[in-house]
Structure formats: structure tokens, C-alpha cells
Design an enzyme around this catalytic site. Structure first.
Site, PDB file in Angstrom:
ATOM      1  N   HIS A   1      -7.026  -5.769   2.410  1.00 44.34           N
ATOM      2  CA  HIS A   1      -5.872  -5.184   3.095  1.00 44.34           C
ATOM      3  C   HIS A   1      -5.269  -6.247   4.021  1.00 44.34           C
ATOM      4  O   HIS A   1      -6.015  -6.941   4.729  1.00 44.34           O
ATOM      5  CB  HIS A   1      -6.299  -4.014   3.991  1.00 44.34           C
ATOM      6  CG  HIS A   1      -6.815  -2.819   3.261  1.00 44.34           C
ATOM      7  ND1 HIS A   1      -6.058  -1.688   3.044  1.00 44.34           N
ATOM      8  CD2 HIS A   1      -8.028  -2.556   2.719  1.00 44.34           C
ATOM      9  CE1 HIS A   1      -6.788  -0.783   2.400  1.00 44.34           C
ATOM     10  NE2 HIS A   1      -7.993  -1.293   2.194  1.00 44.34           N
TER      11      HIS A   1
ATOM     12  N   ASN B   1     -12.779  -3.038   3.012  1.00 42.11           N
ATOM     13  CA  ASN B   1     -13.664  -1.889   3.157  1.00 42.11           C
ATOM     14  C   ASN B   1     -14.716  -1.944   2.055  1.00 42.11           C
ATOM     15  O   ASN B   1     -14.388  -2.185   0.890  1.00 42.11           O
ATOM     16  CB  ASN B   1     -12.863  -0.594   3.053  1.00 42.11           C
ATOM     17  CG  ASN B   1     -11.871  -0.443   4.196  1.00 42.11           C
ATOM     18  OD1 ASN B   1     -12.127  -0.886   5.312  1.00 42.11           O
ATOM     19  ND2 ASN B   1     -10.725   0.156   3.924  1.00 42.11           N
TER      20      ASN B   1
ATOM     21  N   ASP C   1       0.852  -1.192   0.000  1.00 38.11           N
ATOM     22  CA  ASP C   1       0.000   0.000   0.000  1.00 38.11           C
ATOM     23  C   ASP C   1       0.891   1.248   0.000  1.00 38.11           C
ATOM     24  O   ASP C   1       1.887   1.327   0.708  1.00 38.11           O
ATOM     25  CB  ASP C   1      -0.923  -0.013   1.231  1.00 38.11           C
ATOM     26  CG  ASP C   1      -2.069   0.963   1.101  1.00 38.11           C
ATOM     27  OD1 ASP C   1      -3.220   0.513   1.003  1.00 38.11           O
ATOM     28  OD2 ASP C   1      -1.809   2.197   1.104  1.00 38.11           O
TER      29      ASP C   1
ATOM     30  N   HIS D   1     -10.442  -5.196  -2.918  1.00 34.94           N
ATOM     31  CA  HIS D   1      -9.081  -5.468  -2.447  1.00 34.94           C
ATOM     32  C   HIS D   1      -9.128  -5.852  -0.980  1.00 34.94           C
ATOM     33  O   HIS D   1      -9.942  -5.334  -0.212  1.00 34.94           O
ATOM     34  CB  HIS D   1      -8.155  -4.270  -2.666  1.00 34.94           C
ATOM     35  CG  HIS D   1      -8.728  -2.980  -2.189  1.00 34.94           C
ATOM     36  ND1 HIS D   1      -9.706  -2.301  -2.895  1.00 34.94           N
ATOM     37  CD2 HIS D   1      -8.492  -2.250  -1.073  1.00 34.94           C
ATOM     38  CE1 HIS D   1     -10.029  -1.205  -2.237  1.00 34.94           C
ATOM     39  NE2 HIS D   1      -9.317  -1.152  -1.117  1.00 34.94           N
TER      40      HIS D   1
ATOM     41  N   VAL E   1     -11.188   2.967  -3.282  1.00 33.97           N
ATOM     42  CA  VAL E   1     -10.923   2.480  -4.645  1.00 33.97           C
ATOM     43  C   VAL E   1     -11.974   1.420  -5.001  1.00 33.97           C
ATOM     44  O   VAL E   1     -12.036   0.368  -4.358  1.00 33.97           O
ATOM     45  CB  VAL E   1      -9.501   1.880  -4.751  1.00 33.97           C
ATOM     46  CG1 VAL E   1      -9.257   1.333  -6.153  1.00 33.97           C
ATOM     47  CG2 VAL E   1      -8.444   2.930  -4.402  1.00 33.97           C
TER      48      VAL E   1
HETATM   49  P1  AMP Z   1      -9.725   1.453   0.431  1.00 37.06           P
HETATM   50  O1  AMP Z   1      -9.802   2.713   1.254  1.00 37.06           O
HETATM   51  O2  AMP Z   1     -10.075   0.216   1.174  1.00 37.06           O
HETATM   52  O3  AMP Z   1     -10.442   1.598  -0.894  1.00 37.06           O
HETATM   53  O4  AMP Z   1      -8.181   1.263   0.115  1.00 37.06           O
HETATM   54  C1  AMP Z   1      -7.536   1.805  -1.001  1.00 37.06           C
HETATM   55  C2  AMP Z   1      -6.077   1.704  -0.683  1.00 37.06           C
HETATM   56  O5  AMP Z   1      -5.346   1.867  -1.891  1.00 37.06           O
HETATM   57  C3  AMP Z   1      -5.579   2.772   0.295  1.00 37.06           C
HETATM   58  O6  AMP Z   1      -5.046   2.142   1.454  1.00 37.06           O
HETATM   59  C4  AMP Z   1      -4.517   3.520  -0.512  1.00 37.06           C
HETATM   60  O7  AMP Z   1      -3.422   3.933   0.266  1.00 37.06           O
HETATM   61  C5  AMP Z   1      -4.126   2.500  -1.566  1.00 37.06           C
HETATM   62  N1  AMP Z   1      -3.558   3.036  -2.774  1.00 37.06           N
HETATM   63  C6  AMP Z   1      -4.051   4.048  -3.521  1.00 37.06           C
HETATM   64  N2  AMP Z   1      -3.249   4.272  -4.585  1.00 37.06           N
HETATM   65  C7  AMP Z   1      -2.247   3.359  -4.518  1.00 37.06           C
HETATM   66  C8  AMP Z   1      -1.102   3.077  -5.329  1.00 37.06           C
HETATM   67  N3  AMP Z   1      -0.832   3.772  -6.456  1.00 37.06           N
HETATM   68  N4  AMP Z   1      -0.267   2.084  -4.938  1.00 37.06           N
HETATM   69  C9  AMP Z   1      -0.528   1.382  -3.815  1.00 37.06           C
HETATM   70  N5  AMP Z   1      -1.598   1.591  -3.002  1.00 37.06           N
HETATM   71  C10 AMP Z   1      -2.440   2.570  -3.353  1.00 37.06           C
END
Ligand code: AMP
Length: 113
Positions: free
Chosen positions: A101, A86, A29, A99, A95
Site C-alpha cells: 500500500h 499487511n 485502491d 501488495h 487479499v
Molecule cells: P489488504 O487488506 O492489505 O489485503 O488490502 C487489500 C486492498 O485491496 C484493500 O485496501 C481494498 O480496498 C483493495 N481492493 C479490493 N478490491 C479492489 C479492486 N477491485 N480494485 C482496487 N483495490 C481493491
């Protein structure tokens, strides 16, 4: 249009990939919330758990078994780790591409914020 995580899988956006197979990708992340913070992402752009279908059963199970695999590979399987998905606005989803975590490397608290 492809999702952020599809672009990462296609190597259009650089990231630190720790594991990949036919069904999923695991990378670090960009904004870690623990000493180890990995994301496991299905290559199929399932939007979120609430929109997954019965046809996604194998992929969803595969994400959890991949969590087990990377925990062993990265050396935190014995000390423990947390998995988080999430879902939607109240779930903290940013996003819209499913995914998992994986958080490790410190003692987690409960309840989560
Ligand atoms: P969520 O809030 O569960 O949708 O998690 C999205 C995650 O994607 C967050 O923890 C971000 O820090 C991570 N994220 C966003 N852009 C990138 C990226 N380019 N590379 C790695 N992680 C990312």
C-alpha cells in the site's frame, strides 16, 4: 484459479492503473484510506511476505523501487508517503496476493491502528 489482483493485471476487472512494468502493476485502491492510496502488486502471485522465498528477492526489492518511482510520477515524493504491507489475519490482510500500500496526500499518524 487466479487471484483478484491477477484478474486486475489481466484487465478482467477494471481499475485505475497508474504504472506497469514486467514485474509489477500499480493501481488506485478501490477504498482509499488517504487522498492518494495506491497498491503495488507483483505479477507473480506471491501470497504474502511470510510465504515469499529467496527467489523473490529481486521482485520484493523492485516493489520498493516502484514505490519511489510512482511517488515521483504522481508528485508526492517530496511531501512524503507511507508504505504498508499487511500480512496475515492480525496484520489486516484481506487479499492473499502480496501488495504494497502507498498512502499519501495527508499527514499520517503513528502508531497506526
Ligand atoms: P489488504 O487488506 O492489505 O489485503 O488490502 C487489500 C486492498 O485491496 C484493500 O485496501 C481494498 O480496498 C483493495 N481492493 C479490493 N478490491 C479492489 C479492486 N477491485 N480494485 C482496487 N483495490 C481493491
Amino acid at each position: 484459479m487466479s487471484t483478484l489482483f491477477e484478474k486486475i493485471a489481466a484487465r478482467e476487472i477494471p481499475t485505475d492503473i497508474v504504472y506497469e512494468d514486467d514485474l509489477c502493476l500499480c493501481f488506485r485502491d478501490i477504498n482509499p484510506q488517504a487522498p492518494v492510496h495506491l497498491l503495488i502488486v507483483p505479477k507473480k502471485p506471491i501470497v504474502r511476505i511470510a510465504e515469499a522465498g529467496a527467489e523473490d528477492k529481486e521482485t520484493l526489492g523492485h516493489l520498493l523501487l516502484t514505490a519511489q518511482l510512482v511517488a515521483k510520477q504522481e508528485g508526492f515524493a517530496e511531501k512524503g508517503f507511507r508504505t504498508v504491507i499487511n500480512n496475515g489475519p492480525d496484520g489486516g490482510e484481506e487479499v492473499p496476493h502480496l501488495h504494497l500500500h502507498i498512502l499519501a496526500g495527508r499527514k499520517m499518524t503513528w502508531p497506526p491502528g
